[in-house]
Design a protein around this motif. Structure first.
Motif, PDB file in Angstrom:
ATOM      1  N   LEU A  35       0.853  -1.189   0.000  1.00 43.04           N
ATOM      2  CA  LEU A  35       0.000   0.000   0.000  1.00 43.04           C
ATOM      3  C   LEU A  35       0.887   1.237   0.000  1.00 43.04           C
ATOM      4  O   LEU A  35       1.798   1.353   0.838  1.00 43.04           O
ATOM      5  N   VAL A  36       0.644   2.146  -0.929  1.00 40.73           N
ATOM      6  CA  VAL A  36       1.331   3.430  -0.969  1.00 40.73           C
ATOM      7  C   VAL A  36       0.242   4.489  -1.056  1.00 40.73           C
ATOM      8  O   VAL A  36      -0.566   4.474  -1.980  1.00 40.73           O
ATOM      9  N   ARG A  37       0.232   5.367  -0.057  1.00 42.05           N
ATOM     10  CA  ARG A  37      -0.863   6.334   0.005  1.00 42.05           C
ATOM     11  C   ARG A  37      -0.373   7.636   0.627  1.00 42.05           C
ATOM     12  O   ARG A  37       0.333   7.627   1.621  1.00 42.05           O
ATOM     13  N   ALA A  52       4.519   7.108  16.817  1.00 40.71           N
ATOM     14  CA  ALA A  52       3.062   7.195  16.793  1.00 40.71           C
ATOM     15  C   ALA A  52       2.452   6.770  15.459  1.00 40.71           C
ATOM     16  O   ALA A  52       1.229   6.631  15.354  1.00 40.71           O
ATOM     17  N   LEU A  53       3.270   6.558  14.450  1.00 40.35           N
ATOM     18  CA  LEU A  53       2.766   6.258  13.108  1.00 40.35           C
ATOM     19  C   LEU A  53       1.775   5.100  13.104  1.00 40.35           C
ATOM     20  O   LEU A  53       0.716   5.188  12.501  1.00 40.35           O
ATOM     21  N   LEU A  70       5.724  -0.711   8.285  1.00 43.87           N
ATOM     22  CA  LEU A  70       5.356   0.643   7.878  1.00 43.87           C
ATOM     23  C   LEU A  70       6.595   1.493   7.676  1.00 43.87           C
ATOM     24  O   LEU A  70       7.582   1.355   8.396  1.00 43.87           O
ATOM     25  N   ASP A  71       6.494   2.396   6.719  1.00 45.79           N
ATOM     26  CA  ASP A  71       7.504   3.415   6.545  1.00 45.79           C
ATOM     27  C   ASP A  71       6.809   4.624   5.946  1.00 45.79           C
ATOM     28  O   ASP A  71       5.664   4.533   5.478  1.00 45.79           O
ATOM     29  N   TYR A  72       7.495   5.751   5.952  1.00 47.90           N
ATOM     30  CA  TYR A  72       6.896   6.956   5.386  1.00 47.90           C
ATOM     31  C   TYR A  72       7.987   7.870   4.861  1.00 47.90           C
ATOM     32  O   TYR A  72       9.158   7.756   5.229  1.00 47.90           O
ATOM     33  N   VAL A  94       2.430  13.089   4.377  1.00 46.58           N
ATOM     34  CA  VAL A  94       3.410  12.014   4.194  1.00 46.58           C
ATOM     35  C   VAL A  94       2.976  11.068   3.085  1.00 46.58           C
ATOM     36  O   VAL A  94       1.798  10.987   2.739  1.00 46.58           O
ATOM     37  N   MET A  95       3.957  10.358   2.550  1.00 51.90           N
ATOM     38  CA  MET A  95       3.699   9.229   1.666  1.00 51.90           C
ATOM     39  C   MET A  95       3.896   7.992   2.541  1.00 51.90           C
ATOM     40  O   MET A  95       5.003   7.705   2.975  1.00 51.90           O
ATOM     41  N   LEU A  96       2.806   7.308   2.817  1.00 51.06           N
ATOM     42  CA  LEU A  96       2.845   6.120   3.664  1.00 51.06           C
ATOM     43  C   LEU A  96       3.059   4.889   2.798  1.00 51.06           C
ATOM     44  O   LEU A  96       2.464   4.752   1.732  1.00 51.06           O
ATOM     45  N   VAL A  97       3.919   3.995   3.263  1.00 51.57           N
ATOM     46  CA  VAL A  97       4.141   2.715   2.595  1.00 51.57           C
ATOM     47  C   VAL A  97       3.913   1.621   3.634  1.00 51.57           C
ATOM     48  O   VAL A  97       4.499   1.668   4.710  1.00 51.57           O
TER      49      VAL A  97
END
Length: 120
Positions: A35-37, A52-53, A70-72, A94-97
């Motif tokens: 997922l990339v959002r 906290a992500l 998770l990463d961002y 952010v771009m969340l991955v």
């Protein structure tokens, strides 16, 4: 991963034929399970933000947050006007991955079994 042994063997062969000078690798995984959002999340200092992500994005994930890596990437910090408030709300864009932990761990194990050292 359908056949981790085949991936391990392919990596061994690639390193053997490619004669790379290092066994340190960075893995990149792209498929429909990643997922990339872009998301706007509450701003906080970077060290606190990373901690906290998981809690901030749990509702946006298609899998339980405990089963995801998770990463961002921080895109921007913006101030959003709030109705009835004098001060705008600070937001981190952010771009969340997110990727399933089991899938990622399978690729890490295959690389390690091939004698490689994944660092990211």
């Amino acid at each position: 991963m359908a056949d981790p042994d085949a991936v391990t063997e392919a990596l061994r062969e690639l390193w053997s034929k490619g004669r790379f000078s290092s066994k340190t690798v960075v893995l990149g995984i792209a498929n429909d399970a990643v997922l990339v959002r872009q998301m706007d999340l509450e701003w906080m200092p970077p060290a606190d933000f990373r901690k906290a992500l998981r809690y901030q994005v749990a509702d946006a994930l298609p899998v339980p947050v405990d089963e995801a890596n998770l990463d961002y990437y921080m895109l921007d910090e913006i101030d959003v006007p709030e109705e009835g408030q004098e001060e705008p709300r600070r937001v981190a864009r952010v771009m969340l991955v997110a990727a399933g932990r089991e899938m990622v761990d399978g690729f890490v194990r295959a690389a390690q079994a091939a004698g490689l050292r994944p660092v990211r």
